[in-house]
Motif scaffolding. Structure first.
Motif, PDB file in Angstrom:
ATOM      1  N   ALA A   1      38.450  69.433  59.392  1.00  7.48           N
ATOM      2  CA  ALA A   1      37.258  69.570  58.548  1.00  7.48           C
ATOM      3  C   ALA A   1      37.627  70.040  57.143  1.00  7.48           C
ATOM      4  O   ALA A   1      37.099  69.519  56.149  1.00  7.48           O
ATOM      5  CB  ALA A   1      36.273  70.544  59.192  1.00  7.48           C
ATOM      6  N   ALA A   2      38.543  70.988  57.036  1.00  7.26           N
ATOM      7  CA  ALA A   2      38.968  71.473  55.725  1.00  7.26           C
ATOM      8  C   ALA A   2      39.669  70.368  54.940  1.00  7.26           C
ATOM      9  O   ALA A   2      39.460  70.227  53.724  1.00  7.26           O
ATOM     10  CB  ALA A   2      39.901  72.677  55.889  1.00  7.26           C
ATOM     11  N   LEU A   3      40.488  69.565  55.612  1.00  9.65           N
ATOM     12  CA  LEU A   3      41.168  68.456  54.949  1.00  9.65           C
ATOM     13  C   LEU A   3      40.176  67.424  54.433  1.00  9.65           C
ATOM     14  O   LEU A   3      40.326  66.901  53.328  1.00  9.65           O
ATOM     15  CB  LEU A   3      42.173  67.798  55.902  1.00  9.65           C
ATOM     16  CG  LEU A   3      43.010  66.671  55.325  1.00  9.65           C
ATOM     17  CD1 LEU A   3      43.811  67.152  54.129  1.00  9.65           C
ATOM     18  CD2 LEU A   3      43.935  66.108  56.394  1.00  9.65           C
ATOM     19  N   ARG A   4      39.142  67.150  55.214  1.00  7.80           N
ATOM     20  CA  ARG A   4      38.098  66.207  54.761  1.00  7.80           C
ATOM     21  C   ARG A   4      37.399  66.725  53.511  1.00  7.80           C
ATOM     22  O   ARG A   4      37.159  65.971  52.566  1.00  7.80           O
ATOM     23  CB  ARG A   4      37.087  65.965  55.875  1.00  7.80           C
ATOM     24  CG  ARG A   4      37.585  65.056  56.952  1.00  7.80           C
ATOM     25  CD  ARG A   4      36.492  64.716  57.946  1.00  7.80           C
ATOM     26  NE  ARG A   4      37.031  63.900  59.014  1.00  7.80           N
ATOM     27  CZ  ARG A   4      36.785  64.063  60.285  1.00  7.80           C
ATOM     28  NH1 ARG A   4      35.975  65.033  60.681  1.00  7.80           N
ATOM     29  NH2 ARG A   4      37.321  63.282  61.179  1.00  7.80           N
ATOM     30  N   LEU A   5      37.050  68.014  53.519  1.00  6.22           N
ATOM     31  CA  LEU A   5      36.396  68.597  52.340  1.00  6.22           C
ATOM     32  C   LEU A   5      37.309  68.541  51.122  1.00  6.22           C
ATOM     33  O   LEU A   5      36.870  68.217  50.018  1.00  6.22           O
ATOM     34  CB  LEU A   5      35.992  70.044  52.627  1.00  6.22           C
ATOM     35  CG  LEU A   5      34.807  70.232  53.568  1.00  6.22           C
ATOM     36  CD1 LEU A   5      34.634  71.704  53.902  1.00  6.22           C
ATOM     37  CD2 LEU A   5      33.533  69.665  52.961  1.00  6.22           C
ATOM     38  N   HIS A   6      38.571  68.838  51.333  1.00  2.00           N
ATOM     39  CA  HIS A   6      39.542  68.788  50.245  1.00  2.00           C
ATOM     40  C   HIS A   6      39.651  67.369  49.690  1.00  2.00           C
ATOM     41  O   HIS A   6      39.648  67.173  48.462  1.00  2.00           O
ATOM     42  CB  HIS A   6      40.898  69.272  50.754  1.00  2.00           C
ATOM     43  CG  HIS A   6      41.974  69.228  49.727  1.00  2.00           C
ATOM     44  ND1 HIS A   6      42.101  70.194  48.759  1.00  2.00           N
ATOM     45  CD2 HIS A   6      42.964  68.325  49.505  1.00  2.00           C
ATOM     46  CE1 HIS A   6      43.125  69.888  47.984  1.00  2.00           C
ATOM     47  NE2 HIS A   6      43.673  68.768  48.415  1.00  2.00           N
TER      48      HIS A   6
ATOM     49  N   VAL B   1      38.765  66.060  45.870  1.00  2.00           N
ATOM     50  CA  VAL B   1      39.728  65.350  45.023  1.00  2.00           C
ATOM     51  C   VAL B   1      39.126  64.024  44.558  1.00  2.00           C
ATOM     52  O   VAL B   1      39.262  63.644  43.384  1.00  2.00           O
ATOM     53  CB  VAL B   1      41.068  65.139  45.767  1.00  2.00           C
ATOM     54  CG1 VAL B   1      41.964  64.174  45.022  1.00  2.00           C
ATOM     55  CG2 VAL B   1      41.762  66.479  45.983  1.00  2.00           C
ATOM     56  N   ARG B   2      38.455  63.308  45.448  1.00  2.38           N
ATOM     57  CA  ARG B   2      37.811  62.038  45.050  1.00  2.38           C
ATOM     58  C   ARG B   2      36.790  62.258  43.944  1.00  2.38           C
ATOM     59  O   ARG B   2      36.714  61.483  42.996  1.00  2.38           O
ATOM     60  CB  ARG B   2      37.126  61.400  46.261  1.00  2.38           C
ATOM     61  CG  ARG B   2      38.070  60.747  47.219  1.00  2.38           C
ATOM     62  CD  ARG B   2      37.298  60.073  48.334  1.00  2.38           C
ATOM     63  NE  ARG B   2      38.219  59.544  49.323  1.00  2.38           N
ATOM     64  CZ  ARG B   2      37.961  59.433  50.605  1.00  2.38           C
ATOM     65  NH1 ARG B   2      36.780  59.815  51.079  1.00  2.38           N
ATOM     66  NH2 ARG B   2      38.843  58.937  51.427  1.00  2.38           N
TER      67      ARG B   2
ATOM     68  N   GLY C   1      35.339  58.859  34.495  1.00 10.03           N
ATOM     69  CA  GLY C   1      34.049  58.566  33.889  1.00 10.03           C
ATOM     70  C   GLY C   1      33.137  57.800  34.824  1.00 10.03           C
ATOM     71  O   GLY C   1      32.144  57.227  34.413  1.00 10.03           O
ATOM     72  N   ASP C   2      33.503  57.778  36.101  1.00 10.10           N
ATOM     73  CA  ASP C   2      32.741  57.053  37.113  1.00 10.10           C
ATOM     74  C   ASP C   2      31.915  58.045  37.914  1.00 10.10           C
ATOM     75  O   ASP C   2      31.737  57.898  39.103  1.00 10.10           O
ATOM     76  CB  ASP C   2      33.721  56.295  38.019  1.00 10.10           C
ATOM     77  CG  ASP C   2      33.011  55.314  38.927  1.00 10.10           C
ATOM     78  OD1 ASP C   2      31.872  54.936  38.620  1.00 10.10           O
ATOM     79  OD2 ASP C   2      33.629  54.937  39.959  1.00 10.10           O
ATOM     80  N   GLY C   3      31.394  59.062  37.282  1.00  7.22           N
ATOM     81  CA  GLY C   3      30.701  60.140  37.973  1.00  7.22           C
ATOM     82  C   GLY C   3      29.262  59.850  38.293  1.00  7.22           C
ATOM     83  O   GLY C   3      28.488  60.737  38.602  1.00  7.22           O
TER      84      GLY C   3
ATOM     85  N   GLY D   1      26.186  60.679  46.024  1.00 10.09           N
ATOM     86  CA  GLY D   1      26.194  60.822  47.480  1.00 10.09           C
ATOM     87  C   GLY D   1      27.551  61.266  48.005  1.00 10.09           C
ATOM     88  O   GLY D   1      28.567  61.132  47.363  1.00 10.09           O
ATOM     89  N   VAL D   2      27.531  61.824  49.178  1.00  4.68           N
ATOM     90  CA  VAL D   2      28.760  62.242  49.839  1.00  4.68           C
ATOM     91  C   VAL D   2      29.182  61.176  50.818  1.00  4.68           C
ATOM     92  O   VAL D   2      28.370  60.672  51.568  1.00  4.68           O
ATOM     93  CB  VAL D   2      28.545  63.596  50.581  1.00  4.68           C
ATOM     94  CG1 VAL D   2      29.772  63.986  51.351  1.00  4.68           C
ATOM     95  CG2 VAL D   2      28.130  64.670  49.611  1.00  4.68           C
ATOM     96  N   GLU D   3      30.450  60.832  50.810  1.00  6.90           N
ATOM     97  CA  GLU D   3      30.945  59.794  51.713  1.00  6.90           C
ATOM     98  C   GLU D   3      31.135  60.323  53.093  1.00  6.90           C
ATOM     99  O   GLU D   3      31.498  61.397  53.335  1.00  6.90           O
ATOM    100  CB  GLU D   3      32.276  59.232  51.193  1.00  6.90           C
ATOM    101  CG  GLU D   3      32.069  58.479  49.914  1.00  6.90           C
ATOM    102  CD  GLU D   3      33.383  57.896  49.440  1.00  6.90           C
ATOM    103  OE1 GLU D   3      34.135  57.350  50.270  1.00  6.90           O
ATOM    104  OE2 GLU D   3      33.647  57.998  48.253  1.00  6.90           O
TER     105      GLU D   3
END
Length: 138
Positions: free
Chosen positions: A112-117, A121-122, A130-132, A136-138
């Motif tokens: 779970a921590a790795l997924r959040l990290h 980063v993404r 500039g693609d902000g 939504g969260v993937e």
């Protein structure tokens, strides 16, 4: 042979009269007798058992750990957690199931921590490009 089992807080076992020892690593169960060649291995969640020179049996559940044999006369086990017991079957049923459940919970937490990290980063990379516009969260 001398057997020393330690966890981060205490010396769990220290015996000078060990005749033989049985332990388990990823390759399976193995035994150690006096005169064994030097060895270093990582133990699984398992029960380590031994026989004293007078024939008494001893056992200890370990939550993984490192086992080393030096000079054919010294066995040392360093583990995260250890529980001594009189009956290997009881240790296996009660303690090992708890150790395995705790290890699985730790693995799930790391995933779970790795997924959040990875998600963070993404988002940073998207913002830097500039693609902000994505919210939504993937």
């Amino acid at each position: 042979m001398r057997l020393l089992i330690t966890d981060p807080l205490a010396v769990v076992a220290d015996h000078e009269d060990i005749q033989s020892l049985r332990a388990e690593d990823e390759s399976g169960c193995f035994g150690i007798l006096s005169g064994h060649v030097d060895l270093l291995t990582v133990l699984t969640v398992s029960v380590v058992s031994w026989r004293h020179a007078d024939g008494r049996l001893g056992c200890c559940a370990v939550r993984r750990g490192v086992l080393s044999v030096r000079g054919g006369t010294e066995i040392a086990i360093a583990t995260r957690e250890a529980r001594l017991g009189d009956d290997p079957e009881t240790l296996e049923q009660v303690v090992l199931s708890r150790f395995e459940a705790e290890a699985e919970a730790e693995r799930s937490g790391r995933v779970a921590a790795l997924r959040l990290h990875t998600q963070a980063v993404r988002r940073i990379v998207e913002a830097l490009r500039g693609d902000g516009s994505r919210t939504g969260v993937e």
